[in-house]
Design an enzyme around this catalytic site. Structure first.
Site, short mmCIF file in Angstrom:
data_model
loop_
_atom_site.label_atom_id
_atom_site.label_comp_id
_atom_site.label_asym_id
_atom_site.label_seq_id
_atom_site.Cartn_x
_atom_site.Cartn_y
_atom_site.Cartn_z
N TYR A 184 0.82 -1.22 0.00
CA TYR A 184 0.00 0.00 0.00
C TYR A 184 0.85 1.26 0.00
CZ TYR A 184 -0.07 -0.11 5.27
OH TYR A 184 0.21 -0.14 6.60
N GLU A 185 0.17 2.38 -0.31
CA GLU A 185 0.81 3.68 -0.55
C GLU A 185 1.79 3.61 -1.73
OE1 GLU A 185 -0.54 6.02 0.79
OE2 GLU A 185 -1.51 5.10 2.50
N GLY A 186 1.47 2.78 -2.69
CA GLY A 186 2.34 2.61 -3.85
C GLY A 186 3.25 1.42 -3.65
#
Length: 598
Positions: free
Chosen positions: A439-441
């Site tokens: 997550y968050e890229g």
């Protein structure tokens, strides 16, 4: 058993000793804060993490979150823990004083974050997302929005989220479909659905403020047509109190392999009232203010998992009896020796240890730059700090979480069969750590950001603060009187040389063929990160040896720091040189197999 004691001594070392000469200190706004105050904050945070959050970690994982009649329930004890957290002022630690925050620097805040994440990673997401949302509102919201929402979000009375992902699009946000219809009063009607929303709903706060990416009716296609909107779960009344429901509902909660006590929700917006944050069609830039903050914080999540996995493995290795030392019985009074005497167990424990200490140091260097970028009044320092933060954000996010997952797996391995079952609680670390790489890229996206954006930007300007610091340290310590430190300097110099050659090679090949840069990206990020950790360990070793030469009364700590540095330079840093050989091979073997042959 899950074992955690905040590593306060090492935290004080990286906070007070390690980076005194990096040019990012002595910032305006922090004059009233003393080292003693910082230490007191860390000690109180340690008590909170160990006594309030850690006891809920395993039980929260077993119970998880549940959706009952449209209402999300967090595990037993989480509401009380959040109230203790909020009432203690921890939610407001690094927020601006003008909105009720305490205004402490990120250097201290990130160490507190590490403790919270180590003790209970699921819990950390509730205040963590709120802090990121306040950063975006502070940077891009109107004065009216700031006045109406930031004080209660900073205090922890209200929570915040980040609503990007939709069922059909994740990283490629240009495909999102959520709509924003203008209203005559200047607000917008937000309609659409979002998934994977961390802390999307819960009963910990009176209100939840969603930051939602959506499209205006006349928006251009792709990412150039995305706007950002503030959408509260409940509309505040004129007096600021929570009012009517705002058409925000929970369509479901995600059933995840880890972070089970964190409510990850599917959120539906049905004509919900929202307000534009920043400029129309420039929402992605506004949202990235939050995302970049969160990416550094996700790296700290990885560091927290690394530390608790390490401490739990050490505790087990000291108690578990199995076989005899290869050099003869170490505990003849026992039927077998503790497994910590065995070289392969030591290899695993030392690997976890250097990962944790190295990431803590590199994270602190990055945090100092975060503070300088925001608070310095010197334009040159501000630019240098901003360049350093831009370079290190993808490295901190990706490297720290990759190493955390490796450390968590090593922790299970140290426990043997007992690591594979729930009773000891260490398999939870593996499950919890895994999402941080996504997550968050995803970490692959972080690597592409590093080589595709950060490395070439402004003719490589972002690399200069990092390269100059490493080069200067190698020159300074090349003739060090201590034989070990001189050898470690040579090792860092060799790896740094390989990194420089690799940087030039990627730049040259990537200009002709973007796939060459893409194939090299992940290995390059790890290479740069390991050289960065090597820089921190070499600085630490120089300081430690000087303290020992002075006859410091904490000699045991400094001797351990030297031993830890030695393992890093012997066993971990050589991977950077190997990375050069891997990247040199190019994309050929990676891209050779036709897609239909997989």
């Amino acid at each position: 058993m899950q074992v955690y004691q905040a590593p306060l001594r090492d935290m004080r070392f990286v906070l007070h000793e390690l980076f005194a000469d990096d040019g990012f200190g002595d910032l305006p706004g922090f004059e009233e804060f003393s080292p003693d105050l910082y230490d007191a904050v860390l000690e109180e945070a340690a008590r909170m993490a160990q006594e309030v959050l850690l006891p809920l970690n395993a039980s929260g994982d077993i119970e998880g979150c549940r959706l009952e009649n449209g209402v999300v329930r967090t595990p037993e004890g989480f509401a009380r823990a959040y109230a203790t957290f909020r009432d203690g002022g921890w939610a407001a630690l690094a927020s601006p004083p003008e909105y009720g925050g305490q205004g402490l620097p990120e250097t201290v805040n990130k160490l507190v974050e590490e403790m919270i994440c180590a003790a209970n990673l699921s819990f950390s997401l509730y205040p963590g997302l709120t802090h990121g949302a306040t950063t975006a509102i502070e940077g891009h919201g109107s004065e009216a929005l700031k006045a109406a929402y930031l004080p209660k979000m900073v205090s922890g009375e209200w929570a915040g989220t980040m609503c990007l992902t939709e069922a059909h699009c994740g990283t490629d946000l240009g495909l999102l479909r959520t709509r924003a219809e203008p209203r005559e009063d200047g607000s917008f009607a937000i309609t659409g659905g979002k998934i994977f929303i961390s802390s999307g709903d819960h009963g910990l706060t009176d209100n939840i403020i969603h930051l939602v990416l959506a499209r205006l009716p006349d928006a251009p296609a792709g990412v150039k047509g995305i706007s950002l909107f503030l959408v509260p779960k409940y509309l505040p009344g004129a007096d600021g109190a929570v009012g009517a429901a705002n058409g925000v509902s929970v369509a479901g909660i995600e059933h995840k392999m880890g972070l089970k006590a964190s409510a990850t929700c599917q959120i539906a917006f049905d004509g919900s009232t929202g307000w534009l944050v920043g400029e129309a069609n420039k929402g992605l830039a506004a949202m990235f203010t939050m995302m970049n903050t969160e990416r550094v914080s996700v790296g700290i999540q990885g560091l927290g998992i690394n530390e608790i996995a390490y401490q739990s493995a050490v505790a087990y290795a000291r108690e578990r009896l199995q076989g005899r030392s290869l050099t003869g019985a170490q505990r003849p009074d026992l039927p077998a020796d503790p497994i910590i005497v065995h070289p392969d167990v030591r290899r695993m424990l030392m690997t976890m240890r250097v990962y944790a200490q190295g990431c803590r140091a590199l994270g602190q260097w990055t945090s100092r730059a975060l503070d300088a970028e925001k608070h310095s009044t010197d334009p040159a320092v501000k630019q240098r700090a901003g360049d350093f933060v831009a370079l290190m954000t993808p490295v901190v996010k990706a490297l720290f979480t990759d190493l955390a997952f490796d450390a968590a797996n090593l922790g299970v391995q140290v426990h043997g069969g007992h690591g594979y079952i729930r009773e000891h609680g260490v398999e939870q670390f593996v499950r919890d750590a895994r999402i941080a790489q996504i997550y968050e890229g995803t970490n692959g996206v972080q690597a592409l950001d590093l080589v595709g954006r950060k490395m070439p930007a402004h003719m490589g300007r972002a690399l200069r603060p990092f390269f100059h610091a490493v080069s200067a340290l190698c020159e300074e310590t090349a003739g060090h009187g201590d034989k070990a430190i001189a050898g470690w300097t040579a090792a860092l110099h060799q790896s740094f040389g390989a990194l420089q050659l690799t940087t030039g090679m990627i730049a040259q090949k990537g200009m002709k063929d973007p796939e060459e840069a893409g194939a090299a990206a992940t290995d390059y990020l790890r290479m740069l990160g390991l050289v960065g950790i090597g820089y921190t360990f070499l600085k630490a070793a120089v300081i430690a040896q000087a303290r020992l030469d002075e006859g410091h009364d904490d000699a045991a700590f400094y001797r351990a720091k030297l031993a830890t540095a030695g393992f890093f330079f012997d066993r971990i840093l050589p991977q950077a040189t190997t990375g050069f050989l891997v990247i040199k091979s190019g994309k050929r073997s990676t891209m050779a197999l036709p897609a239909d042959a997989f």
